[in-house]
Design an enzyme around this catalytic site. Sequence first.
Site, PDB file in Angstrom:
ATOM      1  CE1 TYR A 420       1.445   1.589  -3.869  1.00 52.69           C
ATOM      2  CE2 TYR A 420       1.228  -0.698  -3.198  1.00 52.69           C
ATOM      3  CZ  TYR A 420       1.145   0.847  -2.562  1.00 52.69           C
ATOM      4  OH  TYR A 420       0.782   1.021  -1.664  1.00 52.69           O
ATOM      5  CE1 TYR A 424      -0.254   5.149 -12.303  1.00 46.89           C
ATOM      6  CE2 TYR A 424       0.545   3.621 -10.886  1.00 46.89           C
ATOM      7  CZ  TYR A 424       0.323   4.596 -11.222  1.00 46.89           C
ATOM      8  OH  TYR A 424      -0.358   5.442 -10.024  1.00 46.89           O
TER       9      TYR A 424
END
Length: 619
Positions: A420, A424
Site C-alpha cells: 500500500y 507513495y
Amino acid sequence: MSIKNPLAYLRKHAPKTYEALGEFAEKESQQFSDVNPWCDAPDSMLGKVLAFSTEACLQLSLPSDIKRYLDHSAAMRLRKYGLDRALSFIESRSKAAHAALSVLPEPFYRVNTEFKCARLADELAGRAHMHFQIACDKGMTPLEAVRLINEFVGLGLWMPQMLPKEGKDDDVYFGIIGRAIDAAVWKRSITRQVTAAFENARRAAGMVSSHTSPYASYSACQWLKDRQKQQSAWLEMMMVENELGEQFSMKDVHDASVANPVNRRNELMTRMSGCQEYADEQAHVAVFVTKTAPGKYHRLKKRGNFWIENPNWNQTGAKAAHEWLSLSWERFRSAAGRRGLDYYGMRVVEPHVDGTPHWHAVFFMPLEQFATFSALLRHYQMQRDAEELYFPDGMPKTKAMKARIDIKLIDPSKGDAVAYIAKYISKNIDGFGLGDASDLDAKTVKLTEVVNNVTAWSRTFSFRQFQFQKVPSVTVWRELRRIQDEQEYGLFEKARRAADWGFFSAYFDYMGGHRVKQSQRPIKPYKKLDENRYGESIEKIIGLHGAGVTVFTHEHEWRLVKADAPKALDVGSLVLDSSPALPWTCVNNCTQLEPSKPNNRLHPIEGHSGKPLIQSIRI
C-alpha cells in the site's frame, strides 16, 4: 499618445516586432498548452486583454512569469468565453497572486534573485550589529538588546522563532543576538520565506494544476533543477579531511549516505518491511489512513473527471493546510496516549495536483484497539470546520466525510501494508517501479514524469515527507550499522547484527517492541556536551551505549576542503596563525576558558570564550 489597439498598431508600424511577439507567445504557450490562443482571437479584443493584464501586473508588481501565464490563459478564455470572462480572470488571479506575495516583509522585487536575498541578508545583519553595539554602549541587558534589534531590524518578521520572550536564561538571548548578526542565518530564513511565498503566488495564479504543471509550478521545478546542478558541482569540487590527513570525495560521501535518493528509498522500505514482519509476529492488523484538509484550503475541486476552481478557497498557502492536519494529529496523539493505544507505523505527506498537502499513513495495532483508534482519529479530523460536512437540515455529507478522513482495514489477501505504502514512497523520492501508474485524481498525470515536481513541492515548503511513529530510533539503527567489530554477545551485539544484516523486525524486537517509549529503549546515542559557534551548549553524538556496552562511532574530526587543497600539516608542524580555526563540525576540542558571569548588563557582554560577545561570535 494613447494606443487603443496595441497589436494592430504593432502590426502596422512595427511588423518585425509584431512577428517576434507572436513567436514569443507561441513559444510560451508550449509551456502551458498545445493550443496557441493568439490564432483565433480578434486583434482589438486581444489588445484590450493584454493591455489590461499589463496594467494589472504593473499596479500589483507581479513577477514576469506570472504575467506571462495570465496573458496566455486570458487569451485562451477570450477565445472560448469572451472578453468579460477574460478580464474577470485577470482581475481575480492577479489579486490572489498579489495577496500571496504581500506576506513578505519586503517587496518581492527586492528579494526575487539570490543576489538580492544575499544583499538584504548582509544589510539586516549589519543593522543588527549596529543596534547591538548601541545596546552595549547603553548598558542594556541581553533581553533588552534583543528587543532593540527586533524593533529596528525586524528580527521577528523573518525569524518568528527568535522573538524575544521573558523568563529565559541570558545564554538564550546571547544565542539570538549571535544569529541576528550572522548574515548566513538571515539568508537562509529570507530564502526559505521568499521561495514559499513565490510558489504560493504562482499557485494562486493558477500555475499549479493537472493541465498546467501538477503539484508544483514550472518555475519551482526549474529552481530545483538549478539547485541540483549547483549541488552536483559543489560536491565535485569539495572533499572531507580528518586530522590524520585522510581525504574522501564529498560526492562519494553523498552517494553512500541517505542523501542519495536510492539509499533513502531502500532504508524507508527496509524499515517499513520490518514493521510489517514485526506486526505479523505480534498478530497485529494493518490500517491505511488518508487525511485531507477542509475544502477551503484547496484551490481546485474535482467535478466528475475534471478539476475546476473552488469558489470557497480561502487563498491560504500549502503550509496552512499542513498545519491544520498537524494540529488534528497532535490532538489525536494526545488522546490516544491517554487511552493507552499501541499503534506504530509511518505517515507520508504528498500534494494534490493543485499543491494542497494531504497525508497517507499505514499503522499497525492490536485488532481490539482498531475501533477506538478509528473513532478518535475521525473525531479530531472532523472536530474543526465541521459545517462543510453536513447539509443545512443536519444530514451528513458522506462523500465529504470520506474525503476528509478515510480509514481502511487492510486485507492481507489483497496485499500487505508495504504494498500500500510503496507507491507513495517511490512517488515522493525517485519514481522507482511505478511504471505507467497515474495519479488517482488526475489520470492524465503519469507519476514517473512528475517525480521532480513532487520533490520541488516538498523542498519549496520544507515539508517533512516521511515520519515514523512509535518505532525505534533510526539514529541508533544507523549508528549500529557503522560498527564493524563484533561486541560481547548480548543484547547490544544482537541489535548490531540485526542492523548490519538489515533485519529491522529483529532490531524492533531487541529495542523493546512497540510498547516501550523512546526514552526507555535499551540502546541510546552516547553524547557529549560541546559548544557551537554562538557559544551555546549542544549535544553531539559520538557513539552508542546500552546493555552494559559503550561503543564510539565518531572518532575523527572532519572538515571541508577543496579538492585541490594541500593536505593538513602534522601536529608538530609550524603553526603560522595562533587564532583558533572554526571547525567544520560542531565539535571543538580546544580548551575553552570558563565563562564569566555578567552582571545582567551589557557592559561589556562576556561570551563563553571570555572575550566581548562581538569578538567571540565568528560570522
